[in-house]
Design an enzyme around this catalytic site. Structure first.
Site, short mmCIF file in Angstrom:
data_model
loop_
_atom_site.label_atom_id
_atom_site.label_comp_id
_atom_site.label_asym_id
_atom_site.label_seq_id
_atom_site.Cartn_x
_atom_site.Cartn_y
_atom_site.Cartn_z
N CYS A 1 19.99 -12.57 34.54
CA CYS A 1 19.21 -12.84 35.74
C CYS A 1 19.88 -14.01 36.46
CB CYS A 1 17.74 -13.14 35.39
SG CYS A 1 17.49 -14.65 34.45
N ASN A 17 19.03 -17.54 34.05
CA ASN A 17 18.98 -17.43 32.58
C ASN A 17 18.00 -18.43 31.97
OD1 ASN A 17 21.25 -17.83 29.78
ND2 ASN A 17 19.72 -16.26 30.06
N CYS A 54 14.38 -17.80 33.00
CA CYS A 54 13.07 -17.13 33.17
C CYS A 54 13.11 -15.69 32.65
CB CYS A 54 12.68 -17.12 34.65
SG CYS A 54 12.42 -18.76 35.36
N ARG A 55 13.68 -14.77 33.43
CA ARG A 55 13.57 -13.35 33.11
C ARG A 55 14.46 -12.91 31.94
NH1 ARG A 55 14.82 -11.47 39.15
NH2 ARG A 55 16.06 -13.39 38.99
N SER A 56 15.74 -13.25 31.97
CA SER A 56 16.64 -12.69 30.94
C SER A 56 16.35 -13.22 29.54
CB SER A 56 18.11 -12.87 31.34
OG SER A 56 18.40 -14.22 31.63
N ASP A 85 11.97 -12.45 40.53
CA ASP A 85 12.21 -13.82 40.06
C ASP A 85 10.89 -14.62 40.12
OD1 ASP A 85 14.76 -16.29 40.95
OD2 ASP A 85 13.01 -16.41 39.64
N1 LIG Z 1 18.03 -19.87 44.75
C1 LIG Z 1 17.04 -19.32 44.76
C2 LIG Z 1 15.79 -18.64 44.70
C3 LIG Z 1 15.37 -17.87 45.78
C4 LIG Z 1 14.15 -17.17 45.71
C5 LIG Z 1 13.38 -17.25 44.57
C6 LIG Z 1 13.79 -18.03 43.50
C7 LIG Z 1 14.99 -18.74 43.57
C8 LIG Z 1 15.39 -19.56 42.42
C9 LIG Z 1 15.76 -20.90 42.56
C10 LIG Z 1 16.12 -21.60 41.44
N2 LIG Z 1 16.43 -22.93 41.48
C11 LIG Z 1 16.22 -23.76 42.66
C12 LIG Z 1 17.41 -23.75 43.58
C13 LIG Z 1 18.68 -24.10 42.82
N3 LIG Z 1 19.76 -24.58 43.73
C14 LIG Z 1 20.12 -23.51 44.73
C15 LIG Z 1 21.30 -23.95 45.58
C16 LIG Z 1 22.48 -24.38 44.73
C17 LIG Z 1 22.06 -25.43 43.74
C18 LIG Z 1 20.91 -24.95 42.88
C19 LIG Z 1 16.13 -20.95 40.18
C20 LIG Z 1 16.49 -21.60 39.00
C21 LIG Z 1 16.47 -20.92 37.80
C22 LIG Z 1 16.09 -19.60 37.74
C23 LIG Z 1 15.74 -18.93 38.89
C24 LIG Z 1 15.75 -19.60 40.13
N4 LIG Z 1 15.39 -18.94 41.24
#
Ligand SMILES: N#Cc1ccccc1-c1cc(NCCCN2CCCCC2)c2ccccc2n1
Length: 196
Positions: free
Chosen positions: A13, A16, A18-20, A168
């Site tokens: 995912c 890595n 949450c889902r996976s 997600d």
């Molecule tokens: N991206 C997106 C996104 C879009 C829609 C729904 C969920 C997410 C989302 C956001 C996360 N971390 C916050 C942003 C991280 N930063 C994004 C820019 C680069 C530097 C890092 C997640 C972390 C772990 C697992 C799933 C995640 N999923």
């Protein structure tokens, strides 16, 4: 040399955490309860570097505990090009909120960042991912791996209820994690039956 009839699956995912890891834990428990876990290499990884080295999300850990599914995983990311990409968390210590949650549930966890080489596309028979973004990222990256043999599919393609996408839950609620769990349960059951 792997044992005859050995199978392998990598759940993937975005982060890595949450889902996976939930899919990996659910599948491992199912394979264990069916007496075939020794035939399987089971793992999970991320398409991104967002959470390398971190333990699974505390909401997912709580969900697994509610359902009596053991889960221990350290997030890791596959790196297609040789050499390490710069990443956000290598060597960093776990998020204090996650550690506090694990301590509350008496769950010990050792912790270090792990990155995967391009071998995943050669060493896993199946790479099962959660949504269209994961699928396009994986297919795009597989093109840069000379002899990629893994079957890259949506885990949701095995869902008897045809919910193809496992969304997600990162910005979601405990109910969203429950939904991820229920989807993984249905899909992993069907996937295991197909490969038994
Ligand atoms: N991206 C997106 C996104 C879009 C829609 C729904 C969920 C997410 C989302 C956001 C996360 N971390 C916050 C942003 C991280 N930063 C994004 C820019 C680069 C530097 C890092 C997640 C972390 C772990 C697992 C799933 C995640 N999923």
């Amino acid at each position: 040399m792997a044992a005859t009839g050995s199978k392998s699956v990598l759940f993937v995912c975005l982060g890595n955490i949450c889902r996976s890891p939930i899919a990996e834990a659910v599948f491992r428990k199912m394979a264990t309860d069916s007496g075939v876990v020794d035939k399987w290499r089971i793992d999970s990884a991320a398409t991104s570097t967002y959470e390398i080295g971190n333990t699974p999300d505390h909401r997912g850990q709580a969900c697994m505990k509610r359902h009596g599914v053991p889960m221990s995983h350290v997030a890791r990311q596959w790196v297609i090009d040789s050499g390490a990409t710069s990443d956000w968390n290598t060597g960093s210590s776990p998020d204090t909120r996650g550690l506090a949650c694990l301590r509350k549930h008496g769950i010990e966890t050792s912790h270090r960042a792990r990155q995967v080489t391009k071998d995943d596309f050669m060493n896993f028979e199946y790479i099962l991912c959660m949504d269209e973004n994961n699928l396009s990222d994986l297919n795009k990256k597989a093109k840069s791996v000379k002899n990629a043999t893994a079957k890259i599919e949506l885990l949701g393609s095995y869902d008897p209820q045809n919910q193809r996408i496992i969304k997600d839950p990162y910005y979601g609620s405990d109910a969203d994690f429950e939904n991820v769990y229920e989807q993984c349960l249905r899909c992993c059951k069907a996937f295991l039956e197909k490969n038994s």
